[in-house]
Write a protein that holds these residues in place. Structure first.
Motif, PDB file in Angstrom:
ATOM      1  N   ASP A  41       0.815  -1.208   0.000  1.00 45.10           N
ATOM      2  CA  ASP A  41       0.000   0.000   0.000  1.00 45.10           C
ATOM      3  C   ASP A  41       0.848   1.257   0.000  1.00 45.10           C
ATOM      4  N   TRP A  42       0.332   2.293  -0.638  1.00 45.53           N
ATOM      5  CA  TRP A  42       0.899   3.635  -0.579  1.00 45.53           C
ATOM      6  C   TRP A  42      -0.258   4.611  -0.672  1.00 45.53           C
ATOM      7  N   HIS A  43      -0.022   5.824  -0.229  1.00 46.74           N
ATOM      8  CA  HIS A  43      -1.054   6.848  -0.306  1.00 46.74           C
ATOM      9  C   HIS A  43      -0.409   8.228  -0.317  1.00 46.74           C
ATOM     10  N   TRP A  44      -1.198   9.204  -0.757  1.00 45.43           N
ATOM     11  CA  TRP A  44      -0.749  10.589  -0.740  1.00 45.43           C
ATOM     12  C   TRP A  44      -1.027  11.171   0.630  1.00 45.43           C
ATOM     13  N   ASP A  45      -0.095  11.919   1.164  1.00 44.70           N
ATOM     14  CA  ASP A  45      -0.304  12.616   2.426  1.00 44.70           C
ATOM     15  C   ASP A  45      -1.141  13.854   2.111  1.00 44.70           C
ATOM     16  N   VAL A  72       3.773  14.632  -1.163  1.00 39.54           N
ATOM     17  CA  VAL A  72       4.498  13.542  -0.515  1.00 39.54           C
ATOM     18  C   VAL A  72       3.671  12.277  -0.677  1.00 39.54           C
ATOM     19  N   GLN A  73       4.307  11.261  -1.234  1.00 40.27           N
ATOM     20  CA  GLN A  73       3.679   9.959  -1.368  1.00 40.27           C
ATOM     21  C   GLN A  73       4.243   9.079  -0.255  1.00 40.27           C
ATOM     22  N   VAL A  74       3.389   8.605   0.634  1.00 36.88           N
ATOM     23  CA  VAL A  74       3.800   7.781   1.765  1.00 36.88           C
ATOM     24  C   VAL A  74       3.852   6.325   1.305  1.00 36.88           C
ATOM     25  N   ASN A  75       5.000   5.706   1.480  1.00 34.47           N
ATOM     26  CA  ASN A  75       5.239   4.332   1.052  1.00 34.47           C
ATOM     27  C   ASN A  75       5.689   3.482   2.229  1.00 34.47           C
ATOM     28  N   PRO A  76       5.568   2.161   2.117  1.00 34.17           N
ATOM     29  CA  PRO A  76       5.990   1.285   3.209  1.00 34.17           C
ATOM     30  C   PRO A  76       7.485   1.388   3.526  1.00 34.17           C
ATOM     31  N   GLN A  77       8.327   1.566   2.513  1.00 34.56           N
ATOM     32  CA  GLN A  77       9.767   1.600   2.766  1.00 34.56           C
ATOM     33  C   GLN A  77      10.315   3.012   2.874  1.00 34.56           C
ATOM     34  N   GLU A  78       9.953   3.875   1.963  1.00 33.37           N
ATOM     35  CA  GLU A  78      10.416   5.257   2.010  1.00 33.37           C
ATOM     36  C   GLU A  78       9.396   6.142   1.324  1.00 33.37           C
ATOM     37  N   ASP A  79       9.262   7.331   1.830  1.00 30.44           N
ATOM     38  CA  ASP A  79       8.332   8.280   1.233  1.00 30.44           C
ATOM     39  C   ASP A  79       9.014   8.975   0.061  1.00 30.44           C
ATOM     40  N   GLN A  80       8.223   9.337  -0.941  1.00 32.56           N
ATOM     41  CA  GLN A  80       8.709  10.068  -2.110  1.00 32.56           C
ATOM     42  C   GLN A  80       8.258  11.509  -1.982  1.00 32.56           C
ATOM     43  N   TYR A  81       9.178  12.421  -2.142  1.00 28.49           N
ATOM     44  CA  TYR A  81       8.901  13.853  -2.072  1.00 28.49           C
ATOM     45  C   TYR A  81       9.111  14.441  -3.453  1.00 28.49           C
ATOM     46  N   VAL A 168      11.840  23.783 -12.695  1.00 31.69           N
ATOM     47  CA  VAL A 168      12.665  22.870 -11.910  1.00 31.69           C
ATOM     48  C   VAL A 168      11.755  21.757 -11.410  1.00 31.69           C
ATOM     49  N   TYR A 169      12.196  20.520 -11.560  1.00 29.60           N
ATOM     50  CA  TYR A 169      11.505  19.350 -11.036  1.00 29.60           C
ATOM     51  C   TYR A 169      12.474  18.652 -10.081  1.00 29.60           C
ATOM     52  N   LEU A 170      12.065  18.421  -8.854  1.00 27.30           N
ATOM     53  CA  LEU A 170      12.904  17.718  -7.888  1.00 27.30           C
ATOM     54  C   LEU A 170      12.142  16.514  -7.347  1.00 27.30           C
ATOM     55  N   SER A 171      12.856  15.436  -7.137  1.00 28.46           N
ATOM     56  CA  SER A 171      12.286  14.247  -6.514  1.00 28.46           C
ATOM     57  C   SER A 171      13.322  13.686  -5.570  1.00 28.46           C
ATOM     58  N   ALA A 172      12.856  13.214  -4.409  1.00 28.89           N
ATOM     59  CA  ALA A 172      13.794  12.662  -3.428  1.00 28.89           C
ATOM     60  C   ALA A 172      13.107  11.604  -2.590  1.00 28.89           C
ATOM     61  N   PHE A 173      13.918  10.693  -2.074  1.00 29.39           N
ATOM     62  CA  PHE A 173      13.441   9.740  -1.076  1.00 29.39           C
ATOM     63  C   PHE A 173      14.539   9.519  -0.078  1.00 29.39           C
TER      64      PHE A 173
END
Length: 173
Positions: A41-45, A72-81, A168-173
């Motif tokens: 499962d994952w979901h959007w905060d 922010v996408q909340v994931n079981p292992q790491e969130d994606q920003y 600018v597009y940034l993505s991080a986990f």
């Protein structure tokens, strides 16, 4: 012979660590039905936005930036920003340099990236599919960036727009 053995062993350790980090830290969402691959499962905060993404990435949105969006996408292992905005070309270049990537911003061929669902959330096109977009990515702990010690990976795309503007597009986990 001893030097070659140490070099080979060292390269093997680095490769094993890289594979381990990628395997442990990456979960890729599917087409958007709320389920990550392998049924996780994952979901959007719903409370998170651009300020949360910028704070996690330890980046400052330049003064005068427009079109600021983040999630922010909340994931079981790491969130994606994810964070995006339009600023001057100079500010975009400075931000990219502040990430301490070993390589400068460079053009990349169209690639499939796990950002698709993330960017759809913000109503934006995929930067890796846009003509003229340049990319840089970095593992902050790998380049001894203590400012971003909680970030495992951060990447940036910069796409020039009309005049002296750039998205600018940034993505991080």
């Amino acid at each position: 012979m001893r030097t070659r053995t140490r070099t080979t062993w060292g390269a093997g350790v680095v490769a094993a660590l890289a594979v381990g980090l990628l395997a442990a830290g990456c979960s890729v969402p599917d087409a958007g039905d709320g389920q990550a691959t392998e049924g996780r499962d994952w979901h959007w905060d719903p409370e998170a936005g651009p300020d949360d993404a910028a704070a996690f990435m330890e980046v400052a949105v330049p003064k005068g930036a427009t079109g600021v969006k983040g999630a922010v996408q909340v994931n079981p292992q790491e969130d994606q920003y994810i964070l995006t905005f339009v600023t001057s070309e100079k500010a975009a270049e400075e931000l990219a340099a502040s990430l301490h990537s070993e390589e400068p911003l460079t053009a990349r061929k169209n690639e499939i990236k796990p950002w698709s669902v993330l960017l759809e959330r913000l109503g934006l096109a995929k930067p890796y599919a846009l003509k003229g977009a340049r990319w840089a990515g970095v593992c902050p702990p790998c380049v001894s960036n203590p400012r971003r010690k909680k970030v495992q990976w951060i990447e940036i795309y910069v796409r020039g727009l009309k005049g002296d503007r750039a998205r600018v597009y940034l993505s991080a986990f």
